[in-house]
Design an enzyme around this catalytic site. Structure first.
Site, PDB file in Angstrom:
ATOM      1  N   ASP A 276       1.103  -0.864  -0.091  1.00  0.00           N
ATOM      2  CA  ASP A 276       0.076   0.025  -0.014  1.00  0.00           C
ATOM      3  C   ASP A 276       1.164   1.640  -0.210  1.00  0.00           C
ATOM      4  O   ASP A 276       1.217   2.108   1.081  1.00  0.00           O
ATOM      5  CB  ASP A 276      -1.403   0.039   1.102  1.00  0.00           C
ATOM      6  CG  ASP A 276      -1.316   1.078   1.523  1.00  0.00           C
ATOM      7  OD1 ASP A 276      -2.793   1.704   2.182  1.00  0.00           O
ATOM      8  OD2 ASP A 276      -1.537   2.161   0.494  1.00  0.00           O
TER       9      ASP A 276
ATOM     10  N   HIS B 211      -4.818  11.709  13.597  1.00  0.00           N
ATOM     11  CA  HIS B 211      -5.461  11.668  12.888  1.00  0.00           C
ATOM     12  C   HIS B 211      -7.164  11.145  13.475  1.00  0.00           C
ATOM     13  O   HIS B 211      -8.625  11.115  12.792  1.00  0.00           O
ATOM     14  CB  HIS B 211      -5.721  11.170  11.276  1.00  0.00           C
ATOM     15  CG  HIS B 211      -4.507  11.824  10.753  1.00  0.00           C
ATOM     16  ND1 HIS B 211      -4.932  13.449  10.523  1.00  0.00           N
ATOM     17  CD2 HIS B 211      -3.114  11.449  10.774  1.00  0.00           C
ATOM     18  CE1 HIS B 211      -3.393  13.661   9.984  1.00  0.00           C
ATOM     19  NE2 HIS B 211      -2.498  12.726  10.184  1.00  0.00           N
TER      20      HIS B 211
ATOM     21  N   ASP C 188       3.434  18.723  13.493  1.00  0.00           N
ATOM     22  CA  ASP C 188       2.520  17.293  12.736  1.00  0.00           C
ATOM     23  C   ASP C 188       2.101  18.735  11.092  1.00  0.00           C
ATOM     24  O   ASP C 188       1.821  19.098  11.732  1.00  0.00           O
ATOM     25  CB  ASP C 188       2.133  16.243  13.136  1.00  0.00           C
ATOM     26  CG  ASP C 188       2.198  15.720  11.411  1.00  0.00           C
ATOM     27  OD1 ASP C 188       2.620  14.536  12.299  1.00  0.00           O
ATOM     28  OD2 ASP C 188       1.033  15.192  10.962  1.00  0.00           O
TER      29      ASP C 188
HETATM   30  C1  LIG Z   1      -0.537  10.722  13.646  1.00  0.00           C
HETATM   31  O1  LIG Z   1      -0.185  10.594  12.201  1.00  0.00           O
HETATM   32  C2  LIG Z   1       0.884  11.114  11.921  1.00  0.00           C
HETATM   33  C3  LIG Z   1       0.501  11.641  10.190  1.00  0.00           C
HETATM   34  O2  LIG Z   1      -0.184  12.784  11.023  1.00  0.00           O
HETATM   35  O3  LIG Z   1       2.325  11.676  10.295  1.00  0.00           O
HETATM   36  C4  LIG Z   1      -0.055  10.631   9.446  1.00  0.00           C
HETATM   37  C5  LIG Z   1       0.314  11.158   8.379  1.00  0.00           C
HETATM   38  C6  LIG Z   1      -1.099  10.182   7.188  1.00  0.00           C
HETATM   39  C7  LIG Z   1      -0.700   9.953   5.506  1.00  0.00           C
HETATM   40  C8  LIG Z   1      -1.770  10.327   4.536  1.00  0.00           C
HETATM   41  N1  LIG Z   1      -1.383  10.348   3.016  1.00  0.00           N
HETATM   42  C9  LIG Z   1       0.075   9.712   2.868  1.00  0.00           C
HETATM   43  C10 LIG Z   1      -0.300   9.120   1.333  1.00  0.00           C
HETATM   44  C11 LIG Z   1       0.875   9.196   1.105  1.00  0.00           C
HETATM   45  N2  LIG Z   1       1.769  10.264   0.690  1.00  0.00           N
HETATM   46 ZN   LIG Z   2       1.731  13.799   9.835  1.00  0.00          ZN
END
Ligand SMILES: COCC(O)(O)CCCCCNCCCN
Ligand SMILES: [Zn+2]
Length: 697
Positions: free
Chosen positions: A22, A137, A174
């Site tokens: 994924d 999230h 973040d």
């Molecule tokens: C608390 O979770 C920490 C976080 O904010 O870093 C999670 C980020 C999810 C990012 C989801 N999209 C990823 C797309 C791939 N390029």
């Molecule tokens: Zn993040």
């Protein structure tokens, strides 16, 4: 007064990972925790922390922020087959499940709650929980963005419930918007949620309209949700599609530099000075929770930011003056294993009380950051008096879709791949703390419990001629006074101890503070540094300034402002400054800090000439904040033996968090105007003073 820094980690939380393909989730790997833990160990930092045991959260604790049905569903995942896990995962976005992730998610929450317990019961002053899965999230009934349970949301609710506190500040640095935290607290005036995040006019994940700056909270919670969107739109790849096919590595590097969506340390600090800290002081929190995501550091594949890891040492330090130092940091994101480890170390080192490293090369926030800063201040003007007089003629109203050209994903991916190959940055400088923290020279009889933990320095005997030589002008009559001469000897020996790196900072009580300040500045310039910041509280100007920039004088006074064109002399004239604490704080946050960061001094002289100008607590807050600079080399000079001022100065120099200023009334508008006038005058020279974009209507 609580002391010590807790560190929570359990390698059990490394025992889950992505079991299928994924692309969206492959960056969330167990090594994030192991590299952070190892870096703390190798830097000798974990050994200086207080290890606290991690525990599993109880169901009751999880239900503080999540629904029963969601919990029941997650409880079934340990027994699921691979296929069942994949199917279960499908219902959520950008997250994955694993037979052991429920166990780890309970440990992540439990670690966060253990940290809150330890801080709120005074077992430790502050701490960091190194956890995964992250949390910000996840929502009441939904996993999202690698998150299962919302660690920080549960921590805030737990703190309110078990410690009866009514004001919790959550700072989410973040690079992604913690929508889970926003949804949880948007109607709750007891939890102030601040988040900055890549937004790019809704083009960046999680692509939510409600992540924009106009989501200020709802109902009773209006004003208690602050979103600072980063919108530096990536110049669209299609323009460069042709170039990409023909350009070599070198031009790709240039191209990438021009595509920077990345904010840097100047942008981050500006947001702290002009958005977060003013509101945070006005909110007067009893506890700070940090959603410490380090994907906002340089090198991160998600963030694409430019701020180097040492900035987190400063962001942490700036927050430690609030809430009596009660700060719980909980790991969220961070996917470049090198910058993650460095950023974690910078954060812990500051929590432990080590001086932040000097940050040079700061400039002004970029245009898009200024737009966001201005928009947020406008959106919150009605809720926070600190923004009352802000210049906030609202910029494009929220939600305007900028002329967004659809990114060409293939080219963007190519750029991204190229980009990741290119990014390198210097190791953060070492932050060695001298063996002794605070040296003092005091007149006899000033015994005090705080002062006993300072190192008493004996003065160096000086003759009037020696002093005159040092001051490069004929001996002034004051030098006839034995006491004055002795105080100059005291200062000389303190500065020598600092110069020899025996002592970090110092405090001297002197009979003639103007002469002492002049002498201290001159000696510091000859033997310590080429830039001295002199923060002088009193009405008589202590030193005549050469315009060579080797001294910056920020003078807080109560008399009429003197007209000056100099960019190194900043008279801040405040009326009733001892009662207008909010006005004093406005001057510190929106003028003094930006100037000091822009100037990057090698030594700070903090001089209290007139104890009536500000109260002891406000002065202690200032002394605490000033230790962000010059690797903590602050020399505090106090005239007269005001015992309370001396005690709080020593305590603050020793690293004790200053007590809180309490609820702030509105600043005197004439004081805000005086500060704004100086800010407008100086902001072209010192870019961190800016709060609005250029020439907008
Ligand atoms: C608390 O979770 C920490 C976080 O904010 O870093 C999670 C980020 C999810 C990012 C989801 N999209 C990823 C797309 C791939 N390029
Ligand atoms: Zn993040």
């Amino acid at each position: 007064m609580a002391s010590g820094t807790a560190l929570l980690y359990d390698e059990e939380m490394t025992r889950y990972k992505l079991l299928w393909v994924d692309p969206a989730c492959k960056i969330e790997v167990p090594e994030r925790l192991t590299v952070s833990w190892e870096a703390l160990h190798n830097a000798g930092l974990s050994g200086r922390c207080i290890p606290l045991p991690v525990r599993q959260a109880t169901e009751e604790e999880i239900l503080l922020a999540h629904s029963q049905e969601y919990l029941e569903a997650v409880k079934k995942t340990p027994d699921m087959s691979l296929e069942e896990l994949m199917t279960f995962t499908q219902q959520y976005g950008d997250v994955y499940f694993h037979p052991n992730i429920y166990h780890c998610a309970k440990l992540a929450v439990g670690a966060s709650l253990q940290l809150v317990d330890a801080v709120m019961t005074g077992k430790v002053r502050n701490g960091l929980a190194l956890v995964r899965p992250p949390g910000h999230h996840s929502q009441r009934s939904e996993a999202s963005g690698f998150c299962v349970f919302n660690n920080v949301a549960i921590a805030a609710l737990y703190a309110k419930k078990h410690f009866k506190i009514q004001r919790v500040l959550i700072v989410d640095w973040d690079i992604h918007h913690g929508q889970g935290l926003q949804y949880c607290f948007e109607e709750d005036p007891q939890v102030l949620y601040f988040s900055w995040h890549r937004y790019e006019h809704q083009r960046f994940w999680p692509n939510l309209r409600e992540s924009d700056f106009d989501s200020v909270g709802k109902g009773m919670g209006a004003g208690f949700n602050i979103n600072l969107p980063w919108n530096k739109a990536r110049l669209m790849a299609p323009y460069f599609r042709g170039l990409l096919e023909h350009c070599d590595q070198k031009c790709l590097t240039w191209l990438l530099a021009s595509l920077q969506v990345g904010m840097d340390s100047s942008d981050y600090l500006s947001v702290f000075f002009h958005v977060l800290l003013p509101v945070a002081y006005e909110f007067n929190p009893e506890l700070i929770l940090v959603s410490a995501g380090f994907d906002s550091a340089v090198g991160d594949p998600e963030g694409h930011m430019c701020a180097t890891p040492e900035i987190f040492g400063h962001l942490t330090h700036l927050l430690m003056s609030l809430a009596g130092g009660r700060l719980c940091a909980v790991l969220e994101g961070g996917y470049n294993l090198t910058s993650l480890a460095q950023s974690v170390c910078q954060t812990v080192q500051t929590l432990l009380g080590d001086p932040p490293s000097r940050i040079s090369g700061l400039s002004s926030p970029c245009e898009s950051a200024l737009e966001s800063i201005q928009s947020v201040r406008a959106a919150h003007q009605q809720y926070w008096v600190c923004f009352k007089n802000a210049d906030v003629s609202l910029w494009p109203d929220p939600g305007t879709k900028c002329s967004r050209l659809e990114g060409d994903t293939q080219a963007e991916e190519a750029l991204k791949e190229g980009e990741m190959r290119e990014i390198v940055w210097p190791e953060p400088p070492s932050r060695l703390a001298p063996p002794i923290r605070t040296g003092v020279t005091l007149p006899a009889g000033l015994e005090d419990d705080v002062l006993t933990s300072c190192f008493r320095v004996t003065g160096i005997p000086l003759t009037p001629n020696q002093v005159a030589k040092e001051l490069w002008h004929p001996a002034v009559p004051e030098l006839k006074d034995e006491k004055v001469l002795q105080s100059l000897g005291d200062i000389l020996s303190l500065l020598k101890e600092i110069e020899k790196k025996e002592v970090r900072n110092g405090l001297a009580v002197v009979p003639n503070v103007s002469l002492a300040a002049t002498f201290g500045v001159q000696h510091a310039l000859t033997s310590l540094t080429d830039r001295v910041l002199l923060v002088f509280l009193g009405n008589e100007a202590p030193v005549e300034l050469q315009e060579d920039g080797r001294v910056m004088l920020i003078q807080l006074c109560s008399t009429e402002p003197v007209e000056t064109k100099s960019k190194f002399y900043v008279p801040i004239c405040l009326k009733k400054s001892s009662s207008d604490v909010a006005g004093f704080l406005h001057a510190v946050l929106s003028l003094l800090l930006p100037l000091a960061y822009g100037y990057d001094p090698g030594m700070i002289l903090a001089v209290m000439a007139d104890c009536s100008l500000v109260g002891a607590v406000a002065w202690a807050q200032l002394i605490g904040l000033l230790q962000s600079f010059a690797q903590g080399h602050t020399l505090a000079l106090i005239q007269g033996a005001e015992k309370e001022i001396i005690r709080v100065t020593a305590a603050s120099l020793l690293g004790e968090p200053a007590s809180t200023l309490g609820p702030l009334g509105p600043p005197l508008s004439e004081n805000v105007k005086a500060v704004e006038k100086e800010r407008q005058r100086l902001q072209t020279h010192w870019g961190l003073l800016q709060t609005t974009g250029e020439d907008h209507p």
